[in-house]
Design a protein around this motif. Structure first.
Motif, PDB file in Angstrom:
ATOM      1  N   SER A 268      -6.312  -0.670  21.514  1.00 43.22           N
ATOM      2  CA  SER A 268      -5.976   0.899  21.135  1.00 43.22           C
ATOM      3  C   SER A 268      -4.288   1.094  21.172  1.00 43.22           C
ATOM      4  O   SER A 268      -4.071   2.079  20.483  1.00 43.22           O
ATOM      5  N   HIS A 269      -3.556   0.266  21.445  1.00 41.66           N
ATOM      6  CA  HIS A 269      -1.977   0.282  21.654  1.00 41.66           C
ATOM      7  C   HIS A 269      -1.792   0.275  19.911  1.00 41.66           C
ATOM      8  O   HIS A 269      -0.781   0.856  19.456  1.00 41.66           O
ATOM      9  N   LEU A 270      -2.391  -0.307  19.059  1.00 39.21           N
ATOM     10  CA  LEU A 270      -2.491  -0.455  17.688  1.00 39.21           C
ATOM     11  C   LEU A 270      -2.604   0.971  16.886  1.00 39.21           C
ATOM     12  O   LEU A 270      -2.323   0.886  15.844  1.00 39.21           O
TER      13      LEU A 270
ATOM     14  N   THR B  35     -13.152  -4.351  14.317  1.00 40.44           N
ATOM     15  CA  THR B  35     -12.426  -3.603  13.093  1.00 40.44           C
ATOM     16  C   THR B  35     -11.414  -4.210  12.426  1.00 40.44           C
ATOM     17  O   THR B  35     -10.787  -5.346  13.045  1.00 40.44           O
ATOM     18  N   ALA B  36     -11.266  -3.947  11.087  1.00 40.58           N
ATOM     19  CA  ALA B  36     -10.390  -4.740  10.317  1.00 40.58           C
ATOM     20  C   ALA B  36      -9.485  -3.798   9.882  1.00 40.58           C
ATOM     21  O   ALA B  36      -9.667  -2.662   9.554  1.00 40.58           O
ATOM     22  N   SER B  37      -8.019  -3.977  10.137  1.00 38.22           N
ATOM     23  CA  SER B  37      -6.843  -3.276  10.088  1.00 38.22           C
ATOM     24  C   SER B  37      -5.661  -4.128   9.112  1.00 38.22           C
ATOM     25  O   SER B  37      -5.799  -5.065   9.039  1.00 38.22           O
ATOM     26  N   ILE B  38      -4.860  -3.043   8.332  1.00 37.52           N
ATOM     27  CA  ILE B  38      -3.876  -3.684   7.526  1.00 37.52           C
ATOM     28  C   ILE B  38      -2.864  -3.992   8.476  1.00 37.52           C
ATOM     29  O   ILE B  38      -2.265  -3.264   9.302  1.00 37.52           O
TER      30      ILE B  38
ATOM     31  N   GLY C 108       4.185   3.375  14.021  1.00 38.95           N
ATOM     32  CA  GLY C 108       3.031   4.040  13.047  1.00 38.95           C
ATOM     33  C   GLY C 108       1.731   3.965  13.076  1.00 38.95           C
ATOM     34  O   GLY C 108       0.920   4.598  12.422  1.00 38.95           O
ATOM     35  N   GLY C 109       0.998   2.996  14.057  1.00 35.59           N
ATOM     36  CA  GLY C 109      -0.230   2.885  13.816  1.00 35.59           C
ATOM     37  C   GLY C 109      -0.701   1.823  12.629  1.00 35.59           C
ATOM     38  O   GLY C 109      -0.024   1.517  11.681  1.00 35.59           O
ATOM     39  N   TYR C 110      -1.740   0.987  12.999  1.00 37.50           N
ATOM     40  CA  TYR C 110      -2.433  -0.008  12.262  1.00 37.50           C
ATOM     41  C   TYR C 110      -3.829   0.644  11.439  1.00 37.50           C
ATOM     42  O   TYR C 110      -4.599   0.682  12.309  1.00 37.50           O
ATOM     43  N   CYS C 111      -3.773   0.645  10.380  1.00 33.03           N
ATOM     44  CA  CYS C 111      -4.929   1.354   9.718  1.00 33.03           C
ATOM     45  C   CYS C 111      -6.241   0.642   9.594  1.00 33.03           C
ATOM     46  O   CYS C 111      -6.226  -0.325   8.843  1.00 33.03           O
ATOM     47  N   VAL C 112      -7.080   1.144  10.448  1.00 34.74           N
ATOM     48  CA  VAL C 112      -8.443   0.638  10.148  1.00 34.74           C
ATOM     49  C   VAL C 112      -9.230   0.617   8.877  1.00 34.74           C
ATOM     50  O   VAL C 112      -9.314   1.983   8.385  1.00 34.74           O
ATOM     51  N   PHE C 113      -9.838  -0.273   8.174  1.00 32.45           N
ATOM     52  CA  PHE C 113     -10.316  -0.018   6.925  1.00 32.45           C
ATOM     53  C   PHE C 113     -11.725  -0.454   6.747  1.00 32.45           C
ATOM     54  O   PHE C 113     -12.592  -0.145   5.973  1.00 32.45           O
ATOM     55  N   ALA C 114     -11.992  -1.176   7.794  1.00 34.70           N
ATOM     56  CA  ALA C 114     -13.550  -1.890   7.766  1.00 34.70           C
ATOM     57  C   ALA C 114     -13.959  -1.968   9.274  1.00 34.70           C
ATOM     58  O   ALA C 114     -13.027  -2.041  10.113  1.00 34.70           O
ATOM     59  N   GLN C 115     -15.294  -2.522   9.524  1.00 36.95           N
ATOM     60  CA  GLN C 115     -15.795  -3.055  10.865  1.00 36.95           C
ATOM     61  C   GLN C 115     -16.821  -3.910  10.692  1.00 36.95           C
ATOM     62  O   GLN C 115     -17.549  -3.680   9.668  1.00 36.95           O
TER      63      GLN C 115
ATOM     64  N   ILE D 218       0.972  -1.203   0.121  1.00 37.98           N
ATOM     65  CA  ILE D 218      -0.161   0.130  -0.102  1.00 37.98           C
ATOM     66  C   ILE D 218       0.921   1.349  -0.079  1.00 37.98           C
ATOM     67  O   ILE D 218       1.990   1.238   0.771  1.00 37.98           O
ATOM     68  N   PRO D 219       0.584   2.224  -0.788  1.00 35.63           N
ATOM     69  CA  PRO D 219       1.270   3.349  -0.895  1.00 35.63           C
ATOM     70  C   PRO D 219       1.739   4.349   0.452  1.00 35.63           C
ATOM     71  O   PRO D 219       2.671   4.889   0.418  1.00 35.63           O
ATOM     72  N   ALA D 220       0.754   3.943   1.247  1.00 38.82           N
ATOM     73  CA  ALA D 220       0.766   4.965   2.492  1.00 38.82           C
ATOM     74  C   ALA D 220      -0.016   4.448   3.411  1.00 38.82           C
ATOM     75  O   ALA D 220      -1.186   3.717   3.219  1.00 38.82           O
ATOM     76  N   ASN D 221       0.322   4.539   4.817  1.00 41.58           N
ATOM     77  CA  ASN D 221      -0.238   4.139   5.973  1.00 41.58           C
ATOM     78  C   ASN D 221      -1.339   5.194   6.415  1.00 41.58           C
ATOM     79  O   ASN D 221      -0.676   6.417   6.641  1.00 41.58           O
ATOM     80  N   GLU D 222      -2.533   5.103   6.222  1.00 47.86           N
ATOM     81  CA  GLU D 222      -3.462   6.182   6.343  1.00 47.86           C
ATOM     82  C   GLU D 222      -3.930   6.289   7.988  1.00 47.86           C
ATOM     83  O   GLU D 222      -4.970   6.944   8.062  1.00 47.86           O
ATOM     84  N   THR D 223      -3.317   5.875   8.812  1.00 48.17           N
ATOM     85  CA  THR D 223      -3.739   5.703   9.987  1.00 48.17           C
ATOM     86  C   THR D 223      -3.811   7.181  10.673  1.00 48.17           C
ATOM     87  O   THR D 223      -5.160   7.451  11.416  1.00 48.17           O
ATOM     88  N   HIS D 224      -3.188   8.053  10.367  1.00 47.87           N
ATOM     89  CA  HIS D 224      -3.230   9.486  10.907  1.00 47.87           C
ATOM     90  C   HIS D 224      -3.451  10.540   9.928  1.00 47.87           C
ATOM     91  O   HIS D 224      -3.614  11.658   9.867  1.00 47.87           O
ATOM     92  N   THR D 225      -4.387  10.057   8.819  1.00 47.07           N
ATOM     93  CA  THR D 225      -5.019  10.948   7.808  1.00 47.07           C
ATOM     94  C   THR D 225      -6.501  10.572   7.771  1.00 47.07           C
ATOM     95  O   THR D 225      -6.790   9.550   8.231  1.00 47.07           O
ATOM     96  N   ASN D 226      -7.305  11.470   7.185  1.00 46.33           N
ATOM     97  CA  ASN D 226      -8.575  11.174   7.037  1.00 46.33           C
ATOM     98  C   ASN D 226      -9.143  11.083   8.302  1.00 46.33           C
ATOM     99  O   ASN D 226      -8.820  11.795   9.416  1.00 46.33           O
ATOM    100  N   VAL D 227     -10.176  10.242   8.588  1.00 47.96           N
ATOM    101  CA  VAL D 227     -11.023  10.259   9.949  1.00 47.96           C
ATOM    102  C   VAL D 227     -10.069   9.031  10.560  1.00 47.96           C
ATOM    103  O   VAL D 227     -10.383   8.004  10.136  1.00 47.96           O
ATOM    104  N   LYS D 228      -9.542   9.348  11.852  1.00 51.80           N
ATOM    105  CA  LYS D 228      -9.125   8.147  12.638  1.00 51.80           C
ATOM    106  C   LYS D 228     -10.189   7.371  13.107  1.00 51.80           C
ATOM    107  O   LYS D 228     -11.148   7.715  13.980  1.00 51.80           O
ATOM    108  N   VAL D 229     -10.062   6.054  13.061  1.00 56.47           N
ATOM    109  CA  VAL D 229     -10.737   5.075  13.823  1.00 56.47           C
ATOM    110  C   VAL D 229      -9.851   4.147  14.397  1.00 56.47           C
ATOM    111  O   VAL D 229      -8.859   3.736  13.999  1.00 56.47           O
ATOM    112  N   SER D 230     -10.402   3.904  15.669  1.00 59.50           N
ATOM    113  CA  SER D 230      -9.660   3.002  16.659  1.00 59.50           C
ATOM    114  C   SER D 230      -9.691   1.701  16.514  1.00 59.50           C
ATOM    115  O   SER D 230     -10.591   1.219  16.062  1.00 59.50           O
TER     116      SER D 230
END
Length: 136
Positions: A87-89, A63-66, A94-101, A46-58
């Motif tokens: 929540s530590h993730l 939740t499903a994360s990369i 750099g965080g684990y990006c949530v993309f689904a739930q 994936i070109p970028a980790n979106e953890t801290h862009t757009n709307v952050k979901v814990s």
């Protein structure tokens, strides 16, 4: 996480998750092509980790994360579903990006998630297979 969502959709359309499996169950169940021969990701990382862009979901239960290594911008086809609030993730590596739930009231999906986790926990080393991944 629009880039991540589109990436996962393309992998499903390519059939990458067909005949793959869930192979880990501790605080998450993890899925992907880990350990599968002749399964390569046609899209690369994936070109970028979106953890801290757009709307952050814990990283809460359902939740499903990369998944990624210690380097945040190297996620690929591996993903996990949180079995509890982790929540530590949200920040570690750099965080684990949530993309689904999993939908809160979707009893069948919750049953499936919990059954996969239970089966793998009861049989360490067991893999729970996915015959065909579809989009809905």
């Amino acid at each position: 996480a629009p880039i991540t969502v589109q990436y996962i959709i393309k992998l499903v359309q390519h059939g990458l998750y067909n005949n793959s499996n869930f192979y880990r169950s501790d605080f998450v169940i993890q899925c992907g092509t880990h350990g599968l021969r002749n399964k390569t990701n046609p899209l690369g990382d994936i070109p970028a980790n979106e953890t801290h862009t757009n709307v952050k979901v814990s990283n809460t239960r359902g939740t499903a994360s990369i998944a990624h290594f210690d380097v945040p911008d190297n996620g690929n086809s591996e993903f996990f579903i949180n079995l509890q609030t982790n929540s530590h993730l949200d920040t570690v590596y750099g965080g684990y990006c949530v993309f689904a739930q999993v939908e809160e009231n979707d009893v069948n999906s919750w049953h499936t998630v919990d059954a996969i986790a239970k089966k793998i926990k009861a049989n360490p080393g067991m893999h729970v297979g996915i015959t065909k991944a579809t989009l809905s």
